[in-house]
Design a protein around this motif. Structure first.
Motif, PDB file in Angstrom:
ATOM      1  N   LEU A 186      19.211 -42.037  39.412  1.00 30.46           N
ATOM      2  CA  LEU A 186      18.358 -40.872  39.175  1.00 30.46           C
ATOM      3  C   LEU A 186      18.733 -40.173  37.879  1.00 30.46           C
ATOM      4  O   LEU A 186      17.864 -39.685  37.158  1.00 30.46           O
ATOM      5  N   THR A 187      20.050 -40.102  37.571  1.00 30.36           N
ATOM      6  CA  THR A 187      20.463 -39.487  36.318  1.00 30.36           C
ATOM      7  C   THR A 187      19.830 -40.227  35.151  1.00 30.36           C
ATOM      8  O   THR A 187      19.317 -39.605  34.211  1.00 30.36           O
ATOM      9  N   LEU A 188      19.845 -41.550  35.234  1.00 30.54           N
ATOM     10  CA  LEU A 188      19.279 -42.362  34.152  1.00 30.54           C
ATOM     11  C   LEU A 188      17.784 -42.114  34.016  1.00 30.54           C
ATOM     12  O   LEU A 188      17.276 -41.878  32.912  1.00 30.54           O
ATOM     13  N   ILE A 189      17.083 -42.119  35.149  1.00 30.71           N
ATOM     14  CA  ILE A 189      15.636 -41.890  35.096  1.00 30.71           C
ATOM     15  C   ILE A 189      15.348 -40.526  34.478  1.00 30.71           C
ATOM     16  O   ILE A 189      14.498 -40.388  33.593  1.00 30.71           O
ATOM     17  N   GLY A 190      16.112 -39.513  34.915  1.00 30.38           N
ATOM     18  CA  GLY A 190      15.912 -38.153  34.373  1.00 30.38           C
ATOM     19  C   GLY A 190      16.114 -38.132  32.870  1.00 30.38           C
ATOM     20  O   GLY A 190      15.323 -37.542  32.136  1.00 30.38           O
ATOM     21  N   GLY A 191      17.151 -38.794  32.407  1.00 27.86           N
ATOM     22  CA  GLY A 191      17.433 -38.803  30.978  1.00 27.86           C
ATOM     23  C   GLY A 191      16.319 -39.466  30.190  1.00 27.86           C
ATOM     24  O   GLY A 191      15.872 -38.953  29.171  1.00 27.86           O
ATOM     25  N   LEU A 192      15.843 -40.598  30.706  1.00 27.39           N
ATOM     26  CA  LEU A 192      14.780 -41.321  29.980  1.00 27.39           C
ATOM     27  C   LEU A 192      13.490 -40.508  29.958  1.00 27.39           C
ATOM     28  O   LEU A 192      12.835 -40.385  28.919  1.00 27.39           O
ATOM     29  N   VAL A 193      13.145 -39.923  31.124  1.00 29.98           N
ATOM     30  CA  VAL A 193      11.938 -39.102  31.174  1.00 29.98           C
ATOM     31  C   VAL A 193      12.098 -37.914  30.215  1.00 29.98           C
ATOM     32  O   VAL A 193      11.171 -37.557  29.477  1.00 29.98           O
ATOM     33  N   GLY A 194      13.299 -37.330  30.189  1.00 29.72           N
ATOM     34  CA  GLY A 194      13.550 -36.157  29.344  1.00 29.72           C
ATOM     35  C   GLY A 194      13.380 -36.471  27.871  1.00 29.72           C
ATOM     36  O   GLY A 194      12.718 -35.730  27.145  1.00 29.72           O
ATOM     37  N   VAL A 195      13.941 -37.575  27.421  1.00 31.55           N
ATOM     38  CA  VAL A 195      13.888 -37.869  25.987  1.00 31.55           C
ATOM     39  C   VAL A 195      12.459 -38.202  25.564  1.00 31.55           C
ATOM     40  O   VAL A 195      11.976 -37.737  24.524  1.00 31.55           O
ATOM     41  N   VAL A 196      11.741 -38.921  26.425  1.00 30.50           N
ATOM     42  CA  VAL A 196      10.343 -39.240  26.100  1.00 30.50           C
ATOM     43  C   VAL A 196       9.509 -37.963  26.090  1.00 30.50           C
ATOM     44  O   VAL A 196       8.726 -37.713  25.164  1.00 30.50           O
ATOM     45  N   THR A 197       9.710 -37.118  27.119  1.00 31.27           N
ATOM     46  CA  THR A 197       8.970 -35.855  27.179  1.00 31.27           C
ATOM     47  C   THR A 197       9.246 -35.014  25.935  1.00 31.27           C
ATOM     48  O   THR A 197       8.328 -34.446  25.355  1.00 31.27           O
ATOM     49  N   GLY A 198      10.515 -34.951  25.540  1.00 27.83           N
ATOM     50  CA  GLY A 198      10.890 -34.109  24.400  1.00 27.83           C
ATOM     51  C   GLY A 198      10.153 -34.510  23.141  1.00 27.83           C
ATOM     52  O   GLY A 198       9.539 -33.671  22.475  1.00 27.83           O
ATOM     53  N   TYR A 199      10.161 -35.799  22.815  1.00 24.86           N
ATOM     54  CA  TYR A 199       9.472 -36.237  21.589  1.00 24.86           C
ATOM     55  C   TYR A 199       7.955 -36.135  21.755  1.00 24.86           C
ATOM     56  O   TYR A 199       7.253 -35.709  20.836  1.00 24.86           O
ATOM     57  N   ALA A 200       7.458 -36.527  22.935  1.00 22.36           N
ATOM     58  CA  ALA A 200       6.000 -36.527  23.132  1.00 22.36           C
ATOM     59  C   ALA A 200       5.452 -35.106  23.032  1.00 22.36           C
ATOM     60  O   ALA A 200       4.462 -34.845  22.340  1.00 22.36           O
ATOM     61  N   LEU A 201       6.135 -34.176  23.716  1.00 20.35           N
ATOM     62  CA  LEU A 201       5.699 -32.772  23.735  1.00 20.35           C
ATOM     63  C   LEU A 201       5.628 -32.214  22.319  1.00 20.35           C
ATOM     64  O   LEU A 201       4.614 -31.654  21.894  1.00 20.35           O
ATOM     65  N   THR A 202       6.726 -32.387  21.565  1.00 18.24           N
ATOM     66  CA  THR A 202       6.791 -31.775  20.237  1.00 18.24           C
ATOM     67  C   THR A 202       5.802 -32.437  19.283  1.00 18.24           C
ATOM     68  O   THR A 202       5.073 -31.746  18.568  1.00 18.24           O
ATOM     69  N   ILE A 203       5.761 -33.761  19.283  1.00 15.39           N
ATOM     70  CA  ILE A 203       4.899 -34.442  18.308  1.00 15.39           C
ATOM     71  C   ILE A 203       3.436 -34.151  18.623  1.00 15.39           C
ATOM     72  O   ILE A 203       2.655 -33.804  17.733  1.00 15.39           O
ATOM     73  N   TRP A 204       3.084 -34.206  19.902  1.00 10.44           N
ATOM     74  CA  TRP A 204       1.687 -33.955  20.252  1.00 10.44           C
ATOM     75  C   TRP A 204       1.311 -32.503  19.922  1.00 10.44           C
ATOM     76  O   TRP A 204       0.285 -32.246  19.296  1.00 10.44           O
ATOM     77  N   MET A 205       2.134 -31.549  20.300  1.00 11.07           N
ATOM     78  CA  MET A 205       1.779 -30.147  20.084  1.00 11.07           C
ATOM     79  C   MET A 205       1.700 -29.823  18.596  1.00 11.07           C
ATOM     80  O   MET A 205       0.819 -29.083  18.164  1.00 11.07           O
ATOM     81  N   ALA A 206       2.647 -30.383  17.811  1.00  9.04           N
ATOM     82  CA  ALA A 206       2.646 -30.081  16.377  1.00  9.04           C
ATOM     83  C   ALA A 206       1.393 -30.642  15.710  1.00  9.04           C
ATOM     84  O   ALA A 206       0.895 -30.071  14.739  1.00  9.04           O
ATOM     85  N   ASN A 207       0.878 -31.752  16.224  1.00  5.91           N
ATOM     86  CA  ASN A 207      -0.341 -32.316  15.635  1.00  5.91           C
ATOM     87  C   ASN A 207      -1.593 -31.671  16.193  1.00  5.91           C
ATOM     88  O   ASN A 207      -2.631 -31.660  15.539  1.00  5.91           O
ATOM     89  N   ASN A 208      -1.466 -31.132  17.412  1.00  8.88           N
ATOM     90  CA  ASN A 208      -2.621 -30.487  18.031  1.00  8.88           C
ATOM     91  C   ASN A 208      -2.925 -29.138  17.372  1.00  8.88           C
ATOM     92  O   ASN A 208      -4.068 -28.729  17.236  1.00  8.88           O
ATOM     93  N   TRP A 209      -1.900 -28.430  16.951  1.00  3.31           N
ATOM     94  CA  TRP A 209      -2.065 -27.148  16.248  1.00  3.31           C
ATOM     95  C   TRP A 209      -1.231 -27.261  14.980  1.00  3.31           C
ATOM     96  O   TRP A 209      -0.028 -27.020  14.981  1.00  3.31           O
ATOM     97  N   GLN A 210      -1.868 -27.676  13.898  1.00  3.48           N
ATOM     98  CA  GLN A 210      -1.101 -28.045  12.716  1.00  3.48           C
ATOM     99  C   GLN A 210      -0.732 -26.826  11.875  1.00  3.48           C
ATOM    100  O   GLN A 210      -1.607 -26.131  11.384  1.00  3.48           O
ATOM    101  N   ILE A 211       0.576 -26.579  11.743  1.00  4.81           N
ATOM    102  CA  ILE A 211       1.056 -25.524  10.836  1.00  4.81           C
ATOM    103  C   ILE A 211       1.987 -26.217   9.852  1.00  4.81           C
ATOM    104  O   ILE A 211       2.924 -26.898  10.273  1.00  4.81           O
ATOM    105  N   MET A 212       1.738 -25.995   8.564  1.00  2.00           N
ATOM    106  CA  MET A 212       2.618 -26.591   7.568  1.00  2.00           C
ATOM    107  C   MET A 212       3.852 -25.696   7.418  1.00  2.00           C
ATOM    108  O   MET A 212       3.725 -24.505   7.116  1.00  2.00           O
ATOM    109  N   VAL A 213       5.033 -26.259   7.716  1.00  2.00           N
ATOM    110  CA  VAL A 213       6.268 -25.488   7.571  1.00  2.00           C
ATOM    111  C   VAL A 213       7.151 -26.193   6.551  1.00  2.00           C
ATOM    112  O   VAL A 213       7.597 -27.319   6.786  1.00  2.00           O
ATOM    113  N   GLY A 214       7.394 -25.536   5.428  1.00  2.00           N
ATOM    114  CA  GLY A 214       8.305 -26.072   4.422  1.00  2.00           C
ATOM    115  C   GLY A 214       7.894 -27.434   3.897  1.00  2.00           C
ATOM    116  O   GLY A 214       8.752 -28.206   3.482  1.00  2.00           O
TER     117      GLY A 214
END
Lengths: 457, 167
Positions: B54-82
């Motif tokens: 279960l620890t392994l599953i949680g970690g894998l789900v977490g890392v995928v969620t982390g990248y998916a969440l950020t990349i999708w949201m940043a492209n869904n509402w595009q703000i140019m930062v630096g």
């Protein structure tokens, strides 16, 4: 027992007889029994300051953040200083519980519960300061990525957002860590409690009986939580340091900030563990459980982290000079000899000079000395954050924009209230749950008994 | 069927008794211990705890969620930062890291609940508060004609007492 003939087995059923309770249980559960006059006085005092801070906060909501002294050029004041201070305090719990667990340092067993509880309450205290600082606390949820009609999302490139994720993860994991460790001890208390406490412990113990499948899963969970919490604890204060280091403010914009903040956090956290555990040990007569050996080890940690802090202070000054960047040089010159010189010298003396006394073994086990030193370190570490935040902001690039920040009374009131909040919860915890991990103390005691028995053979 | 509970003082004795009982074919064995002793738990069930899955599953789900969440949201509402790309991996690694820890930590505790069979609403009558003091217990279910044999076996392994709890 003589084995009975099979036809009379049913008649032989009797409950398992109960011998007197073990010494460890009696000693450590005694902490939770009875409340003295002094306890109610401390709890009352803590509640008073907590409510005072609540009243000041309501007044601040009514009047606006102006009463907190937020004015150009300093818009990160005592609230942020206190936030970083409490987050730093929260680091010792995980260090003691997780990192020392992975290193199999058994001496941690006497202090880990107190440190974990301290961690949870310190994180909860710290988290409130983000809301107090932004002013409109009821809009704090804006910082979370939640679906909304305007189709907006948060800015994931901002260190402030990394901080949100780091601090909320840290709060969740420390609460889980504390609770998982508490389950066997709650079961011990459940088996001996009466009245409403019996009901409370029965619910919280979740039917723990210490069977092999329970211990096996528990051992594995504690191992994994420790393994997860170790990088987490290092990441949390690194992320907090990037709130500063990723900006371009002179005095903040340095790469040493992450290790510097982590070492400082462990330093202040260990000092707070000493500040809390020394009176508890004395009042509840736990001298047999928290011994000179523990104080010696904790003092060595203080000394090590103090030296790392001293190195960080020195390298900051050296690099600001060596970089040849004038605003950096000015910022650091004015830290030591400008309007905030008192804070800077309090920080240097309390954090790096006084702890050098711990080179002496006699002082490492001198409990009254350690108590005074730990309080000094707490004060010094609060001033460290004050120096970093206030002196840097008030002395940015253009001398025309310089200003002097003086803490306002609402800020100091809420700072006092944060100690009230923390102490209230810590005092309540002290009377409801074992402050020393009983099962883990027994693990050591039974190991010793086993080795003694082998020696006798 | 009868159930016997042997009381022990040391974990090594418990482990030895459990191994002998298993060797004789008794499988319905439960131990109660006041503190964690891997030798006791491994004697009952030598397999490693499945919490790690279960620890392994949680970690894998977490890392995928982390990248998916950020990349999708940043492209869904595009703000140019630096001037940085919207799908900017280094800062999102921090979010992915935190979510990895968060998810695997939570699933580790879920694992404790599943594989430790918590919460348990009915406490075994063979359990006694002395097992949350400093005694160990070995509970065996056996046929009534075997009671004498098991009693002897437990005592041979240094059980201080053997009691019958059920028959």
């Amino acid at each position: 027992m003589t084995p009975p003939p099979t036809d009379t087995v049913a008649g032989m059923i009797r409950p398992v007889p109960m011998p007197p309770d073990s010494q460890t249980n009696r000693d450590l559960l005694a902490v939770m029994k009875g409340t003295s006059w002094g306890y109610w006085f401390l709890l009352g005092l803590s509640l008073f300051f907590m409510h005072l801070a609540g009243a000041i906060w309501i007044y601040q909501v009514y009047k606006g953040l102006g009463i907190a002294g937020y004015a150009h050029p300093v818009f990160w004041g005592v609230y942020i200083v206190t936030f970083v201070f409490w987050i730093g305090i929260a680091h010792a719990g995980t260090l003691i519980s997780a990192i020392l667990f992975l290193f199999r340092a058994k001496w941690r067993n006497a202090i880990n519960r107190g440190a974990e509880a301290m961690t949870v309450f310190a994180v909860l205290t710290a988290a409130q300061f983000l809301g107090i600082h932004v002013g409109r606390m009821w809009k704090s949820y804006f910082i979370l990525p939640y679906p909304n009609q305007r189709g907006l999302w948060v800015n994931f490139k901002s260190p402030l957002l990394w901080d949100t994720f780091a601090v909320s993860t840290y709060a969740t994991i420390s609460i889980l860590f504390l609770y998982v460790g508490l389950i066997p001890d709650i079961a011990i208390a459940r088996d001996r409690a009466t009245g409403w406490k019996k009901v409370l412990y029965t619910v919280l113990a979740l039917g723990w009986v210490g069977s092999s499948s329970q211990w096996k899963a528990h051992n594995r969970s504690v191992l994994h939580l420790s393994g997860l919490a170790t990088p987490l604890v290092l990441s949390v204060h690194s992320v907090v340091s990037w709130d500063f280091a990723v900006t371009l403010v002179p005095g903040w914009h340095t790469t040493i900030f992450a290790p510097y903040f982590v070492a400082g956090a462990i330093f202040s956290g260990f000092a707070m563990v000493l500040t809390l555990m020394i009176p508890i040990r004395r009042i509840f007569g736990l001298e047999a459980y928290i011994t000179n050996y523990h104080f010696d080890n904790m003092s060595r940690f203080l000394l090590l982290t103090s030296i790392i802090c001293g190195y960080a202070y020195a390298s900051e000054y050296f690099l600001s000079w060596y970089s040849g960047v004038e605003p950096e040089q000015t910022a650091f010159w004015l830290r030591a000899f400008g309007p905030y010189w008192i804070s800077t010298w309090v920080m240097i003396i309390f954090n790096t000079v006084l702890p050098q006394l711990l080179w002496f073994k006699k002082l490492r086990v001198n409990v009254p000395f350690l108590f005074v030193l730990s309080v000094c370190i707490n004060i010094g570490m609060w001033f460290e954050r004050y120096v970093i935040i206030i002196s840097s902001l008030s002395r940015e690039y253009d001398p025309a924009t310089w200003g002097v920040f003086i803490p306002s009374w609402p800020e100091m009131g809420i700072l006092a209230g944060s100690f009230g909040f923390f102490c209230t919860f810590f005092l309540i915890f002290l009377k409801l749950f074992p402050i020393i991990a009983i099962a883990e103390m027994k693990e050591i005691a039974i190991h010793e008994k086993a080795h003694g028995a082998q020696g006798a053979h | 069927m009868a159930r016997l509970v042997g009381i022990f003082e040391l974990p090594a004795q418990v482990a030895a008794a459990v191994k002998q009982l298993r060797g004789r074919g008794y499988t319905d064995i439960e131990t109660y211990a006041p503190a964690p002793f891997p030798e006791v738990d491994d004697a009952v069930d030598p397999k490693a705890s499945r919490v790690r899955l279960l620890t392994l599953i949680g970690g894998l789900v977490g890392v995928v969620t982390g990248y998916a969440l950020t990349i999708w949201m940043a492209n869904n509402w595009q703000i140019m930062v630096g001037g940085k790309p919207f799908s900017s991996i280094p800062p999102y690694t921090i979010i992915a890291f935190e979510l990895t820890i968060l998810f695997s930590g939570v699933l580790t505790v879920v694992g404790l609940f599943i594989f430790g069979k918590l919460p348990k609403f009915k406490i075994d009558p063979a359990y006694s508060p002395r097992f949350s003091a400093e005694d160990f217990g070995v509970v065996v279910r056996c046929r009534e004609q075997d009671v004498a044999e098991i009693d002897a076996l437990l005592r041979k392994n240094d059980a201080t007492e053997v009691n019958l709890v059920e028959s």
